[in-house]
Scaffold this motif. Sequence first.
Motif, mmCIF file in Angstrom:
data_model
loop_
_atom_site.group_PDB
_atom_site.id
_atom_site.type_symbol
_atom_site.label_atom_id
_atom_site.label_comp_id
_atom_site.label_asym_id
_atom_site.label_seq_id
_atom_site.Cartn_x
_atom_site.Cartn_y
_atom_site.Cartn_z
ATOM 1 N N PRO A 1 46.758 27.689 30.699
ATOM 2 C CA PRO A 1 45.537 26.885 30.530
ATOM 3 C C PRO A 1 44.932 26.430 31.852
ATOM 4 C CG PRO A 1 47.484 25.551 30.101
ATOM 5 C CD PRO A 1 47.973 26.952 30.337
ATOM 6 N N ILE A 2 45.619 26.670 32.962
ATOM 7 C CA ILE A 2 45.130 26.235 34.272
ATOM 8 C C ILE A 2 44.180 27.316 34.804
ATOM 9 C CG2 ILE A 2 45.771 25.515 36.590
ATOM 10 C CD1 ILE A 2 48.508 24.765 35.510
ATOM 11 N N GLU A 3 42.907 27.012 34.809
ATOM 12 C CA GLU A 3 41.904 28.023 35.143
ATOM 13 C C GLU A 3 41.992 28.531 36.591
ATOM 14 O OE1 GLU A 3 38.078 26.620 34.067
ATOM 15 O OE2 GLU A 3 38.506 26.576 31.914
ATOM 16 N N PRO A 4 42.257 27.701 37.597
ATOM 17 C CA PRO A 4 42.367 28.239 38.959
ATOM 18 C C PRO A 4 43.447 29.306 39.101
ATOM 19 C CG PRO A 4 42.067 25.885 39.059
ATOM 20 C CD PRO A 4 42.265 26.218 37.618
ATOM 21 N N ILE A 5 44.515 29.219 38.301
ATOM 22 C CA ILE A 5 45.540 30.258 38.346
ATOM 23 C C ILE A 5 44.973 31.573 37.815
ATOM 24 C CG2 ILE A 5 47.755 30.978 37.349
ATOM 25 C CD1 ILE A 5 48.743 28.187 37.614
ATOM 26 N N ARG A 6 44.086 31.497 36.829
ATOM 27 C CA ARG A 6 43.438 32.710 36.336
ATOM 28 C C ARG A 6 42.566 33.331 37.429
ATOM 29 N NH1 ARG A 6 41.155 30.673 30.443
ATOM 30 N NH2 ARG A 6 43.129 29.831 29.631
ATOM 31 N N PHE A 7 41.846 32.482 38.145
ATOM 32 C CA PHE A 7 41.032 33.001 39.248
ATOM 33 C C PHE A 7 41.915 33.605 40.338
ATOM 34 C CE2 PHE A 7 37.832 29.931 37.576
ATOM 35 C CZ PHE A 7 36.799 30.836 37.375
ATOM 36 N N ALA A 8 43.058 32.988 40.595
ATOM 37 C CA ALA A 8 43.977 33.546 41.584
ATOM 38 C C ALA A 8 44.495 34.907 41.129
ATOM 39 C CB ALA A 8 45.146 32.585 41.815
ATOM 40 N N ALA A 9 44.757 35.054 39.824
ATOM 41 C CA ALA A 9 45.188 36.348 39.294
ATOM 42 C C ALA A 9 44.092 37.390 39.460
ATOM 43 C CB ALA A 9 45.558 36.198 37.817
ATOM 44 N N ALA A 10 42.851 36.998 39.190
ATOM 45 C CA ALA A 10 41.746 37.932 39.384
ATOM 46 C C ALA A 10 41.612 38.333 40.850
ATOM 47 C CB ALA A 10 40.446 37.294 38.886
ATOM 48 N N PHE A 11 41.811 37.379 41.742
ATOM 49 C CA PHE A 11 41.740 37.678 43.175
ATOM 50 C C PHE A 11 42.823 38.677 43.576
ATOM 51 C CE2 PHE A 11 43.545 36.695 47.375
ATOM 52 C CZ PHE A 11 42.473 37.057 48.171
ATOM 53 N N MET A 12 44.048 38.475 43.096
ATOM 54 C CA MET A 12 45.130 39.398 43.433
ATOM 55 C C MET A 12 44.859 40.795 42.898
ATOM 56 S SD MET A 12 48.577 37.104 42.870
ATOM 57 C CE MET A 12 49.591 38.506 43.339
ATOM 58 N N LEU A 13 44.140 40.881 41.796
ATOM 59 C CA LEU A 13 43.861 42.185 41.190
ATOM 60 C C LEU A 13 42.748 42.919 41.916
ATOM 61 C CD1 LEU A 13 44.693 44.033 38.868
ATOM 62 C CD2 LEU A 13 42.977 42.919 37.446
ATOM 63 N N ILE A 14 41.727 42.196 42.358
ATOM 64 C CA ILE A 14 40.573 42.872 42.960
ATOM 65 C C ILE A 14 40.736 43.092 44.458
ATOM 66 C CG2 ILE A 14 39.009 41.931 41.238
ATOM 67 C CD1 ILE A 14 38.055 39.901 43.275
ATOM 68 N N LEU A 15 41.627 42.339 45.114
ATOM 69 C CA LEU A 15 41.751 42.470 46.564
ATOM 70 C C LEU A 15 42.132 43.884 47.002
ATOM 71 C CD1 LEU A 15 41.683 41.200 49.354
ATOM 72 C CD2 LEU A 15 44.072 40.498 49.024
ATOM 73 N N PRO A 16 43.187 44.491 46.432
ATOM 74 C CA PRO A 16 43.515 45.859 46.867
ATOM 75 C C PRO A 16 42.386 46.847 46.609
ATOM 76 C CG PRO A 16 45.346 44.876 45.683
ATOM 77 C CD PRO A 16 44.172 43.976 45.489
ATOM 78 N N ALA A 17 41.675 46.677 45.486
ATOM 79 C CA ALA A 17 40.564 47.573 45.198
ATOM 80 C C ALA A 17 39.469 47.447 46.250
ATOM 81 C CB ALA A 17 40.002 47.280 43.803
#
Length: 270
Positions: A234-250
């Motif tokens: 439920p912690i939204e910043p952690i979701r954004f951090a997950a999105a960041f980890m996913l898009i960074l290598p791309a």
Amino acid sequence: MVSAPAWIGELARYAFLAVLVSWILVPLAISIVYAFTPLDVYYSNAILTTSFTLDHVKTLWILGAGEAFLRSVAVGAMTVGISFLLGLPGGYALARYVFPGRDAVKLAIIATRMFPIIVISVSLLKTFFNLGLNDTLIGLALAHTAMALPFVVIITGSIFGGIPRDLEEAGMIFGLSSIMVFLRITLPLAAPGLTAAGMFTFLLSWNEVFMASVLTLVNRTLPAFILNSAFATPIEPIRFAAAFMLILPALVFMFLARRYLVTMWAMAAR
């Protein structure tokens, strides 16, 4: 009829490009900023902040994102290797040899991608269970190879087709065998385009989430981990951090591949 001034057309074109770029960059910027925003600042609804933290990324790493990241890299590397091992000979054959039904073969290769992945997922999962490949990295790499192989064959075929045949014939005149001509002449000339094709294949494997979620339970890749674990918090910043980890290598791969992509398109257009 009075024609509109030329600057109106230019303004409309630039406005369209600005909207298109903003459509892509604004979500990326929001994900990156909020991934490092402290919880108190995020829930204070502040638009701009000068406070940043690495706590969200560290939390994801502790929860298993680090292992999932490494698994994604391993699966992507195996996918590239297997796809090129099978796809390079096929692409070269389509580019260099004329045989009955060649166009039909090309169409059949492309047609393999017309079926939704969800249609074959159940049968594929049963097959992997019977072969003992379920929940393994090599099994997932084989599944990703099946998805990427048609693109590899078609792209490498276009790349090899853009290399003058005269260079290969000159190599044979000087005593090189067909294999040595391929290794010493054709492959080095095609290297920039093949590099871009390899990066494209890696990103296809990196971003794939459905097969990774169906075929794995413990050894999940980063997209599957984020879909099934990180986005459940439920912690939204952690979701954004997950999105960041996913898009960074791309983003990194696309930045490194940009000049190779131009070379690949130029070779394929010849």
